[in-house]
Design an enzyme around this catalytic site. Structure first.
Site, PDB file in Angstrom:
ATOM      1  N   CYS A   1       4.243  -9.815  -4.173  1.00  0.00           N
ATOM      2  CA  CYS A   1       3.147 -10.333  -3.393  1.00  0.00           C
ATOM      3  C   CYS A   1       4.420  -9.618  -2.276  1.00  0.00           C
ATOM      4  O   CYS A   1       3.314  -8.939  -1.038  1.00  0.00           O
ATOM      5  CB  CYS A   1       3.451 -11.434  -4.023  1.00  0.00           C
ATOM      6  SG  CYS A   1       1.658 -12.553  -3.246  1.00  0.00           S
TER       7      CYS A   1
ATOM      8  N   HIS B   1       3.305 -12.193  -9.947  1.00  0.00           N
ATOM      9  CA  HIS B   1       4.239 -13.669  -9.846  1.00  0.00           C
ATOM     10  C   HIS B   1       4.233 -14.412 -11.595  1.00  0.00           C
ATOM     11  O   HIS B   1       3.686 -13.532 -12.380  1.00  0.00           O
ATOM     12  CB  HIS B   1       4.045 -15.053  -9.217  1.00  0.00           C
ATOM     13  CG  HIS B   1       4.191 -14.723  -7.968  1.00  0.00           C
ATOM     14  ND1 HIS B   1       4.722 -14.708  -6.712  1.00  0.00           N
ATOM     15  CD2 HIS B   1       2.479 -14.247  -7.039  1.00  0.00           C
ATOM     16  CE1 HIS B   1       3.966 -14.470  -5.618  1.00  0.00           C
ATOM     17  NE2 HIS B   1       2.677 -14.452  -5.646  1.00  0.00           N
TER      18      HIS B   1
HETATM   19  N1  GLN Z   1       0.513 -14.418   2.248  1.00  0.00           N
HETATM   20  C1  GLN Z   1       0.651 -13.197   1.546  1.00  0.00           C
HETATM   21  C2  GLN Z   1      -1.177 -13.871   1.047  1.00  0.00           C
HETATM   22  O1  GLN Z   1      -2.004 -14.555   0.740  1.00  0.00           O
HETATM   23  C3  GLN Z   1       1.145 -13.488   0.737  1.00  0.00           C
HETATM   24  C4  GLN Z   1       0.951 -14.334  -0.468  1.00  0.00           C
HETATM   25  C5  GLN Z   1       1.940 -14.753  -1.345  1.00  0.00           C
HETATM   26  O2  GLN Z   1       3.526 -14.005  -1.733  1.00  0.00           O
HETATM   27  N2  GLN Z   1       1.627 -15.239  -2.478  1.00  0.00           N
HETATM   28  O3  GLN Z   1      -1.964 -12.622   0.990  1.00  0.00           O
END
Ligand code: GLN
Length: 241
Positions: A96, A193
């Site tokens: 992510c 995740h």
């Molecule tokens: N801030 C980024 C997004 O929303 C990454 C989010 C995350 O790592 N869960 O795309």
């Protein structure tokens, strides 16, 4: 002292980039490495910390845009070192927020531009739609990959990266293309995740196998099935988004 062969796992920015259980990837990989007959040594690298001399696997997690802002400058200072390792075949898994920063750039929702290190040929824009829920992806190399996504970043692949897999249910890189993640050489980026590795031991075995072949010349998988992972996969798959 164990006679098992050492594998050095670098956990990149665990302080700022560790959301939705991404630290579980480090724990699951270390455990799987042990059951494959290795002695894992985890080295946490936060902004300002030196990278160890020996690096066998690099793991990175996700975070809020603010966390990405905190690590982006430090990551740029390491760009050459990490790129050289990636070019040399060191296996890496970036989830992510760090997936986005391993691409060329992340244009945030607020109009900020975070420059990435370009190891993966992807570019991300903060979008209006939040993509959230359990996700199932089909891949040629790892079979069915199961995880949980939560991002508004909308990622587009360039020709230098292949997708990690095709989306069966969920969004993946963006709501349009039907693909999830990116792969260049032995570097994998993904939105999943959950954490990802406890539910997907095939990806742990890929990271361990590539690392072991590079450092020791061979890899014979011995760990076999993981019944806990199988139960977690079935549970996540059965839950509606
Ligand atoms: N801030 C980024 C997004 O929303 C990454 C989010 C995350 O790592 N869960 O795309």
């Amino acid at each position: 002292m164990s006679d098992n062969r050492e594998l050095v796992i670098v956990s990149l920015y665990p302080r700022d980039m560790n959301i939705y259980g991404d630290r579980g990837n480090v724990l699951a990989l270390a455990r799987r490495a042990r059951s494959q007959g290795f002695e894992p040594r985890v080295v946490e690298v936060n902004p300002g910390d030196p990278l160890p001399e020996q690096i066998d696997i690099v793991l990175g997690g996700g975070g809020q845009d603010s966390g990405q802002g905190r690590v982006a400058e430090d990551l740029l200072l390491r760009a050459d070192a990490l790129r050289a390792r990636a070019d040399d075949g060191t296996p890496m898994l970036m989830i992510c927020g760090l997936y986005q920063l391993f691409g060329h750039r992340f244009l945030t929702h607020d109009g900020a531009e975070l420059t990435g290190i370009g190891v993966l040929d992807v570019e991300t824009r903060g979008g209006d739609e939040r993509m959230i829920g359990n996700i199932v992806v089909e891949s040629d190399e790892f079979g069915e990959i199961i995880g949980f996504e939560n991002h508004s970043g909308d990622t587009v692949l360039g020709p230098g990266s292949l997708p990690l897999g095709r989306v069966v249910s969920g969004a993946g890189n963006n709501p349009r293309d039907g693909v999830e993640g990116a792969r260049t050489g032995n570097v994998i980026g993904s939105y999943l995740h959950g954490s990802l590795l406890p539910k997907n031991p095939a990806i742990s075995d890929f990271l361990i196998g590539e690392a072991a072949r590079r450092r020791y010349g061979s890899f014979e998988p011995v760990a076999g099935e993981d019944p806990t992972a199988a139960r977690a996969r079935a549970a996540a798959k059965s839950r509606p988004r």
